[in-house]
Design an enzyme around this catalytic site. Structure first.
Site, short mmCIF file in Angstrom:
data_model
loop_
_atom_site.label_atom_id
_atom_site.label_comp_id
_atom_site.label_asym_id
_atom_site.label_seq_id
_atom_site.Cartn_x
_atom_site.Cartn_y
_atom_site.Cartn_z
N CYS A 30 28.45 17.33 19.72
CA CYS A 30 27.17 16.91 19.17
C CYS A 30 27.19 17.09 17.67
O CYS A 30 28.01 17.82 17.12
CB CYS A 30 26.04 17.74 19.77
SG CYS A 30 26.26 19.47 19.41
N CYS A 33 27.03 20.62 16.47
CA CYS A 33 28.25 21.43 16.37
C CYS A 33 28.86 21.24 15.00
O CYS A 33 29.37 22.18 14.39
CB CYS A 33 29.28 21.01 17.41
SG CYS A 33 28.60 20.70 19.02
N CYS A 106 53.37 -18.51 -2.62
CA CYS A 106 53.60 -18.84 -1.23
C CYS A 106 53.93 -17.58 -0.45
O CYS A 106 54.33 -16.57 -1.01
CB CYS A 106 54.78 -19.79 -1.12
SG CYS A 106 56.24 -19.06 -1.80
N CYS A 109 57.35 -16.20 -1.05
CA CYS A 109 57.64 -15.38 -2.23
C CYS A 109 57.35 -13.93 -1.92
O CYS A 109 58.07 -13.03 -2.35
CB CYS A 109 56.78 -15.80 -3.41
SG CYS A 109 56.65 -17.56 -3.62
N ASP A 493 23.33 -0.05 21.41
CA ASP A 493 22.71 1.25 21.56
C ASP A 493 21.22 0.98 21.39
O ASP A 493 20.83 0.10 20.63
CB ASP A 493 23.22 2.17 20.46
CG ASP A 493 22.63 3.55 20.55
OD1 ASP A 493 22.64 4.08 21.67
OD2 ASP A 493 22.17 4.08 19.54
#
Ligand code: ADP
Ligand code: MG
Length: 819
Positions: A30, A33, A106, A109, A493
């Site tokens: 959590c 913590c 390019c 290269c 969520d």
């Protein structure tokens, strides 16, 4: 981050050593913590600052190496009951040099430079990104110097400039010639004129000697950089397109086709030139963002207002921002009110109301009010600098599609070259006509160039990532774009994503002898130690009512359930039904009243029984309905995941129109739910990026929203939406899909043109300059096709949803169920 040591000089002028280190911490379940570890580390002697990031599972500690070390820090975290290891990066990743390479026209290269540099002594790793034009060299040991790298790149005909840590506007100001004044442009134009002259002389019927001279001049002017690059490729043991073109041109001359030999080089050089001009513009687009930060800040020094360079502004120093100025630093407003345009960060041009305690970002444009801002970040660490850094990093990364292209090109080119060799040697031995077959094999050499194919992916990705960043969408790499394009399910969520995440207390029902204020005070005393949105709402309401909160002991968050603490001799619990055993009928009644209107009812009680119910309402975001509907239009299934109870969840789900609601999930259940959805189709999970970290990590694509200023949340996500706007989600998905479509078009078109020319060559219908035209023309088409992704990517994006732009903050206290 790496284990770095840097001496810092404090403002008193006394130099003290400061080292920082990062620990990987496992077992934090959590955010609380994280706070505990932070607090504990901060009390250790020698520790200056400790920042524990719950989402990322890391702790960043800066400390005095004379007093403590990484081992002691690790031990402390372990003593708290978590597992911890210090991140000690392997020796060779500790140092990394980055250069801007100019003149790369390019993908080939990039490969040549890469392979050439790998042969330098003391090189551990080399990465050249054609897309971003950035060269990254990891030295092994002390042998290699940056100068050696720069000169090696120069030998290859390109220019490398060391990138500074802080992208400074000053670098941008370096004069660059207008395109028509660049040397290559002038040389190529001259070459073309000589060619026309030669062709005229030839047509007029003059002798070969007269036309040969202008043709030769044309060849040298257009071709010397090509030949030089070819030579470097040979030294790196590669057959690159420069080499193929050079051989084709020389070969054409050898068989007396002067006009064709020189036209090959002119067309090729012209193609490369156009390519460079367009791609470098795209690359610079992101660097232009940096130029948005003012170079100076107005501060108070020794009693007088002075403008000083932003790099000299100290953290904690007060910066004065005048009306309509750009804000020079990241910080917190300490005085003043204004409406600030944060579009450079969030992509949203509707100004945000700013008041004391609001966060502001460098590069935002202040409105009509004067502000005093306390600086919170160093100039090189601002949110904008971080965005620019991440965008560049993302643009240098490779997408899975590119792996396919690279593999294909590495097989295709050698095969065609071998075929060309056979055509000039074996075939004429059997059927004769050496000259005819030699010519065909020269055409084949040109056809062997995979140029358009090689750039088909990186240019599109660079354009997409750059364009997205200007709309406030940060893709963390090409892989994230590919994954997002494939997504068929979006999991939301609930709290803070579909809802504002700023709940307010709407009802307090006591089911005991306690009065409402007593009940609230009791709950708030416990919740004061939690950072959960519900906890914040409860504490805020208690403060609003001016209640005094009791001291508590052993306060603890219970993830997905609630919080608990000891008040005197009583253990108080605040949270959902799960925290309590049986629930009396009258309490259940009080719970259901709130829940059926979409509110969250929180129980307050002790081991002896339930004392009452506090109902909080978290209003639905005004953009949620529109965003969900747009996603359904894009055939994306929407699912809501929440730890909240099923009635409230169902109500909110109906309001926003998600097709699937899963409630009463503990954090680990969210992970299981994602894994289960993932088995059917790729899933993107969108959350606030802090307490949803495990679920975000489990989904194919983790999207964090509203993360401007929160570097840790940005770091952890695959896609970060800087603004607090759900409408950006469909924008990001559309852009990802469009990017993939463009990449597929590019790859398919390049392959088809190659196949057509292979067939035409064998049929003997084509010629050299047509083959070159097809190759360079295709490269340009691929580039322009990719640049379509930049369209509409202005700094001010019109809101995609009808409801967007209403000031959501103002409705915070409105109950969610009101409809
Ligand atoms: P969400 O999935 O909506 O983010 P959480 O998993 O954070 O929800 O929490 C789930 C439920 O647990 C909440 O709806 C609430 O009932 C309860 N809860 C969690 N933390 C707290 C807290 N600090 N105080 C009160 N209730 C809490
Ligand atoms: Mg949550």
């Amino acid at each position: 981050m790496t284990l770095s040591t840097y001496p810092s000089t404090s403002s008193t002028g006394i130099s003290e050593e400061e080292t920082s280190c990062r620990l990987t911490v496992a077992g934090m379940d959590c955010a609380d913590c994280a706070k505990t570890i932070e607090a504990s580390l901060a009390t250790m002697p020698g520790v200056h600052t400790a920042r524990v990031n719950f989402g990322g599972g890391t702790a960043n500690v800066s400390y005095d190496p004379a007093e403590t070390d990484a081992a002691a820090l690790t031990q402390r975290v372990q003593a708290l009951g978590y597992s911890a290891i210090a991140d000690t990066p392997p020796e060779n990743t500790r140092r990394r040099w980055q250069f801007d390479v100019a003149g790369m026209d390019c993908g080939d290269c990039a490969k040549t430079i890469e392979m050439g540099l790998r042969r330098l002594p003391g090189v551990s790793d080399v990465q050249v990104s054609f897309g971003s034009g950035i060269l990254t060299v990891t030295p092994a040991g002390e042998v290699l110097t940056e100068e050696a790298v720069v000169s090696a790149v120069e030998q290859a005909g390109y220019r490398a400039v060391t990138r500074s840590d802080m992208p400074s506007p000053a670098v941008e100001a370096a004069p660059t010639h207008a395109w028509w004044r660049q040397r290559r442009v002038i040389e190529t134009t001259l070459a073309a004129l000589f060619w026309v002259l030669g062709f005229g002389i030839e047509q007029a019927g003059a002798g070969r000697v007269f036309s040969a001279i202008p043709f030769l001049l044309a060849m040298v002017l257009a071709g010397y950089p090509v030949a030089r690059a070819a030579w470097y490729a040979v030294k790196a043991h590669r057959a690159d397109m420069n080499l193929l073109m050079t051989i084709a041109a020389v070969g054409a001359i050898a068989i007396g086709r002067w006009d064709e030999g020189s036209s090959v080089l002119i067309l090729f050089a012209t193609g490369l030139m156009l390519q460079t001009l367009t791609v470098e513009r795209t690359r610079r687009a992101i660097q232009a963002l940096v130029a948005l930060t003012p170079a100076e800040a107005l501060v108070l020094r020794s009693g007088a207002e002075r403008r000083i360079p932003v790099a000299e502004v100290a953290i904690g120093e007060t910066v004065y921002v005048l009306p309509s100025e750009r804000i020079p630093v990241d910080g917190i407003v300490i005085e003043g009110q204004s409406a600030v345009d944060q579009s450079s960060i969030t992509g949203e041009s509707i100004p945000v109301e700013i008041e004391p305690d609001s966060a502001v970002f460098a590069s935002s444009i202040n409105g009509d009010g004067s502000l005093q801002v306390r600086s919170t970040k160093r100039a090189q660490d601002t949110t904008l600098a971080n965005i620019v850094h991440l965008v560049e990093e993302a643009q240098s990364s490779k997408a899975p599609a590119q792996a396919f292209v690279d593999r294909f090109a590495s097989i295709y080119t050698p095969i065609v070259i071998v075929a060309a060799l056979l055509l000039t040697t074996a075939v004429p031995l059997v059927v004769g006509d050496f000259q005819g077959w030699l010519f065909k094999s020269l055409v084949l050499l040109v056809v062997a160039c995979p140029c358009a194919l090689v750039i088909s992916t990186p240019v599109a990705l660079v354009a997409a990532i750059g364009s997205a960043s200007r709309r406030g969408v940060l893709f963390k790499g090409g892989a994230a774009i590919e994954a997002l394009a494939a997504v068929r399910t979006v999991a939301f969520d609930k709290t803070g994503t579909l809802t504002l995440g700023r709940p307010g207390v709407s009802d307090i029902t006591s089911t005991s002898t306690l009065g409402p204020d007593e009940l609230l005070a009791k709950a708030a005393a416990v919740e004061r130690h939690s950072t959960h949105p519900i906890a914040l709402a409860v504490v805020a309401e208690a403060e609003r009512r001016g209640l005094t909160l009791a001291e508590v002991r052993d306060a603890q968050g219970i993830p997905g359930r609630g919080a608990q603490a000891w008040v005197g001799t009583e253990q108080v619990l605040v949270g959902s039904r799960r925290l309590f055993g049986s629930i009396p009928a009258e309490v259940e009644q009080a719970l259901l009243v709130g829940e059926q209107t979409g509110k969250t009812a929180v129980l307050v009680g002790t081991a002896d029984g339930i004392a009452g119910v506090i109902t909080v309402a978290d209003p639905v975001r005004s953009q949620s309905v529109g965003a969900v509907r747009t996603l359904e239009d894009l055939s994306v299934r929407t699912v809501m995941l929440t730890g909240d109870n099923r009635f409230a969840a169902k109500r909110i789900g109906e309001q926003v129109g998600v097709s699937d609601v899963r409630a009463e999930l503990l954090p680990e259940d969210k992970v299981t739910a994602i894994a289960e959805l993932e088995r059917k189709a790729p899933v993107a999970m969108i959350g606030d990026g802090v307490n949803d970290a495990p679920a975000l990590a489990t989904a194919s694509v983790g999207i964090a929203m509203g993360v401007a200023g929160s570097d840790a949340a940005i770091e952890a996500a695959d896609v970060a939406l800087m603004g607090d706007e759900l409408a950006q989600l469909p924008v990001a998905i559309r852009l990802a899909r469009q990017t993939l479509t463009i990449i597929r078009q590019n790859i398919a078109a390049s392959l088809v043109v190659k196949v057509i020319f292979l067939l035409l060559t064998f049929a003997g219908i084509t010629n050299l300059w047509l083959a070159v035209l097809a190759d360079t023309g295709m490269s340009l088409l691929v580039t322009f096709n990719s640049l379509r992704l930049l369209r509409g990517a202005t700094l001010s994006t019109p809101p995609a949803q009808p409801h967007s732009g209403s000031s959501e903050g103002a409705t915070t206290t409105q109950p969610a169920g009101a409809d």
